[in-house]
Design a protein around this motif. Structure first.
Motif, PDB file in Angstrom:
ATOM      1  N   LEU A 146       1.778   5.672  -7.450  1.00  0.00           N
ATOM      2  CA  LEU A 146       0.697   5.775  -8.421  1.00  0.00           C
ATOM      3  C   LEU A 146      -0.359   6.796  -8.029  1.00  0.00           C
TER       4      LEU A 146
ATOM      5  N   LEU B 139       2.625   1.607  -3.540  1.00  0.00           N
ATOM      6  CA  LEU B 139       1.764   1.886  -4.682  1.00  0.00           C
ATOM      7  C   LEU B 139       1.078   3.232  -4.569  1.00  0.00           C
ATOM      8  N   ILE B 140       0.582   3.569  -3.384  1.00  0.00           N
ATOM      9  CA  ILE B 140      -0.136   4.837  -3.234  1.00  0.00           C
ATOM     10  C   ILE B 140       0.796   6.018  -3.455  1.00  0.00           C
TER      11      ILE B 140
ATOM     12  N   PRO C   4       0.782  -1.235   0.000  1.00  0.00           N
ATOM     13  CA  PRO C   4       0.000   0.000   0.000  1.00  0.00           C
ATOM     14  C   PRO C   4       0.814   1.285   0.000  1.00  0.00           C
TER      15      PRO C   4
ATOM     16  N   GLY D 189      -6.043  -2.182  -8.323  1.00  0.00           N
ATOM     17  CA  GLY D 189      -6.608  -3.149  -7.381  1.00  0.00           C
ATOM     18  C   GLY D 189      -7.900  -3.757  -7.895  1.00  0.00           C
TER      19      GLY D 189
ATOM     20  N   ALA E 294      -5.967   2.703  -0.377  1.00  0.00           N
ATOM     21  CA  ALA E 294      -6.092   3.888  -1.222  1.00  0.00           C
ATOM     22  C   ALA E 294      -7.461   4.529  -1.064  1.00  0.00           C
TER      23      ALA E 294
ATOM     24  N   CYS F 242      -3.721   7.640  -5.240  1.00  0.00           N
ATOM     25  CA  CYS F 242      -4.905   6.881  -4.820  1.00  0.00           C
ATOM     26  C   CYS F 242      -5.715   6.385  -6.015  1.00  0.00           C
TER      27      CYS F 242
ATOM     28  N   PRO G 141      -3.845  -2.705  -1.187  1.00  0.00           N
ATOM     29  CA  PRO G 141      -3.658  -1.377  -1.787  1.00  0.00           C
ATOM     30  C   PRO G 141      -4.976  -0.726  -2.183  1.00  0.00           C
TER      31      PRO G 141
ATOM     32  N   TRP H 293      -5.038   5.668  -9.321  1.00  0.00           N
ATOM     33  CA  TRP H 293      -4.564   4.559 -10.147  1.00  0.00           C
ATOM     34  C   TRP H 293      -4.267   3.317  -9.318  1.00  0.00           C
ATOM     35  N   THR H 294      -4.034   3.487  -8.013  1.00  0.00           N
ATOM     36  CA  THR H 294      -3.936   2.317  -7.144  1.00  0.00           C
ATOM     37  C   THR H 294      -5.278   1.611  -7.059  1.00  0.00           C
TER      38      THR H 294
ATOM     39  N   GLU I 222      -1.645   5.981   5.017  1.00  0.00           N
ATOM     40  CA  GLU I 222      -1.395   4.792   4.211  1.00  0.00           C
ATOM     41  C   GLU I 222      -0.997   3.607   5.091  1.00  0.00           C
TER      42      GLU I 222
ATOM     43  N   THR J  29       2.208  12.735  -5.068  1.00  0.00           N
ATOM     44  CA  THR J  29       2.790  11.575  -5.741  1.00  0.00           C
ATOM     45  C   THR J  29       3.984  11.984  -6.585  1.00  0.00           C
TER      46      THR J  29
END
Length: 469
Positions: free
Chosen positions: A66, A62-63, A59, A75, A111, A68, A107, A70-71, A380, A230
């Motif tokens: 990417l 990726l968060i 998590p 997912g 997210a 929130c 994730p 696109w995570t 997160e 991000t």
């Protein structure tokens, strides 16, 4: 006019509604539809074991890389693969797709929770309200929409399976193995009759379609609200081990450790309804085509209660709602220990899921909100811990599903419930004595996007705080 933050809440809620219309329906049917050698519940156990693994590191990585939005999309794609695996269910299709779903599950939920928390924190100053109250409201709205997925997913299964022309009645001899009364043979309940394969393919095909629709909705309509953060993270990348260990580092906070029983109970109680109640009460006494209708009662009660409790918490606080849920579950567990399912008592089969849904609404909305309020600066990692410990509850419950008697499972559920409430009330007492500084008090700059962890500076009229968790 709907503000931007509310729009994002509605988009992610509708996306999850569509996705879990598919997954929720499949989960409710696994213990009955894929009952051979416990394959269905084994796949569910693998899902949540994989979620535990992914919660340990995925998590935050990726968060932060990417964002929130696109995570969530990624997912959701993992969830769709599980529906595809159910087209031809077998050990070689269900188990690999269960692993894929599990790796994307943590994730996805982390997210979502992070997005709702950020949106609530941003909106609170606009409404001159406490961040905790707005976050509560947003989680209530989310679960109002999301939990109705149990209605639509199970309605689809009941209508499709109900069209089967080969439904047979259940004999009195078979009824003796229903409920918690008899445990001569843990696998004695053999009354499950699978629907025609063509009907299964039709149902799973519909589930795949609504899963893909969920991905499209989020990809097209959800704002990338943490884009700047991000981009900044990718430009100033933290060491891998720092991000990897973020989930475990938060365990230094004793509040999180003490909340573990409560979080695990969420997994225990959900797995009981979807894995044990549907198989040992509904399917056993009424047939698999009634599972959807029973779970519709759960979903409808859960959805309405989620919205109501999300609003009510602003006036009552969390503790009375948690106590209401505990009393409701406690009463249901005791009743299920002594009730012998009988088709002539048809309304009773739907009362239990409705009461369970009301209680689950509290466990979901208020526990998620509690994590957001207690750990606003480590969102997160906090929500990754939530998914990890909740998933451990699922894994344990599904793992012993085929090995111990139903009455023992109910006693275990009762014990975990009591422990959960004792530990929760301690955390609530500590929070009452030493409230966590909400994020609106000085950890955002003027556009409410830049967050720091230790020395919180502010611009303009915002205060400066040195508070650290």
């Amino acid at each position: 006019m709907i503000d931007r933050n509310m729009k994002n809440v509605l988009v992610v809620s509708i996306g999850f509604l569509s996705l879990f219309t598919a997954y929720g329906g499949l989960q409710s049917l696994q213990s009955s539809l894929n009952a051979e050698d416990g394959m269905g519940v084994t796949s569910l156990s693998v899902i949540y074991a994989s979620i535990i693994l992914s919660s340990m590191f995925l998590p935050p990585i990726l968060i932060k890389n990417l964002g929130c939005k696109w995570t969530i999309v990624a997912g959701m794609g993992c969830y769709v693969t599980y529906s595809i695996g159910n087209l031809y269910p077998g050990w070689y299709t269900l188990i690999p797709t269960s692993v894929i779903l599990g790796m994307g599950g943590s994730p996805l939920w982390s997210a979502k929770c992070t997005l709702l928390t950020i949106s609530g924190n941003r909106q609170a100053p606009n409404e001159n309200k406490k961040a905790a109250d707005v976050i509560n409201k947003y989680f209530g709205i989310f679960f109002l929409i999301f939990q109705s997925s149990a209605v639509w997913g199970n309605l689809m299964s009941s209508l499709i399976f109900g069209s089967d022309t080969n439904i047979t009645s259940i004999s009195e001899e078979e009824l003796q193995y229903c409920g918690a009364g008899v445990c001569a043979d843990i696998n004695a309940n053999t009354t499950t009759k699978k629907p025609a394969q063509q009907l299964v393919w039709t149902l799973v095909g519909c589930y795949i379609g609504v899963g893909v629709l969920a991905m499209i909705i989020v990809a097209v309509f959800l704002d990338n609200i943490d884009r700047d953060q991000t981009r900044e993270f990718r430009g100033n990348r933290e060491p891998f081990w720092s991000t990897f260990l973020a989930t475990f580092t938060l365990l230094k906070d004793k509040r999180l450790v003490i909340l573990i029983p409560l979080t695990m109970y969420s997994g225990f109680e959900q797995s009981f309804l979807s894995g044990e109640y549907t198989k040992n009460y509904v399917t056993c006494a009424l047939g698999i085509h009634y599972v959807g209708y029973a779970m519709i009662c759960f979903g409808a009660a859960n959805s309405l209660s989620s919205f109501m409790f999300g609003r009510l918490a602003e006036y009552t606080g969390r503790a009375p709602l948690f106590c209401l849920a505990a009393v409701t579950n406690f009463s249901c567990i005791l009743a299920l220990l002594f009730w012998r399912p009988d088709p002539d008592q048809l309304p009773v089969f739907f009362v239990f899921p409705a009461l369970w849904g009301m209680a689950d609404a509290v466990w979901q909305t208020q526990t998620n909100s509690l994590y957001g309020v207690l750990f606003p600066r480590q969102k997160e990692a906090a929500f990754a811990n939530y998914r990890m410990w909740e998933s451990l509850g699922f894994v344990i419950a599904f793992a012993y599903s085929t090995f111990i008697c139903l009455d023992i499972k109910l006693y275990i559920l009762l014990g975990v419930l009591i422990l959960s409430m004792v530990t929760y009330l301690w955390v609530e007492y500590q929070e009452h004595k030493n409230p966590t500084l909400p994020v609106e008090e000085g950890i955002y700059d003027t556009d409410y996007t830049n967050v720091t962890d230790k020395n919180y500076s502010a611009k303009g009229n915002h205060i400066i705080s040195q508070t650290s968790l």
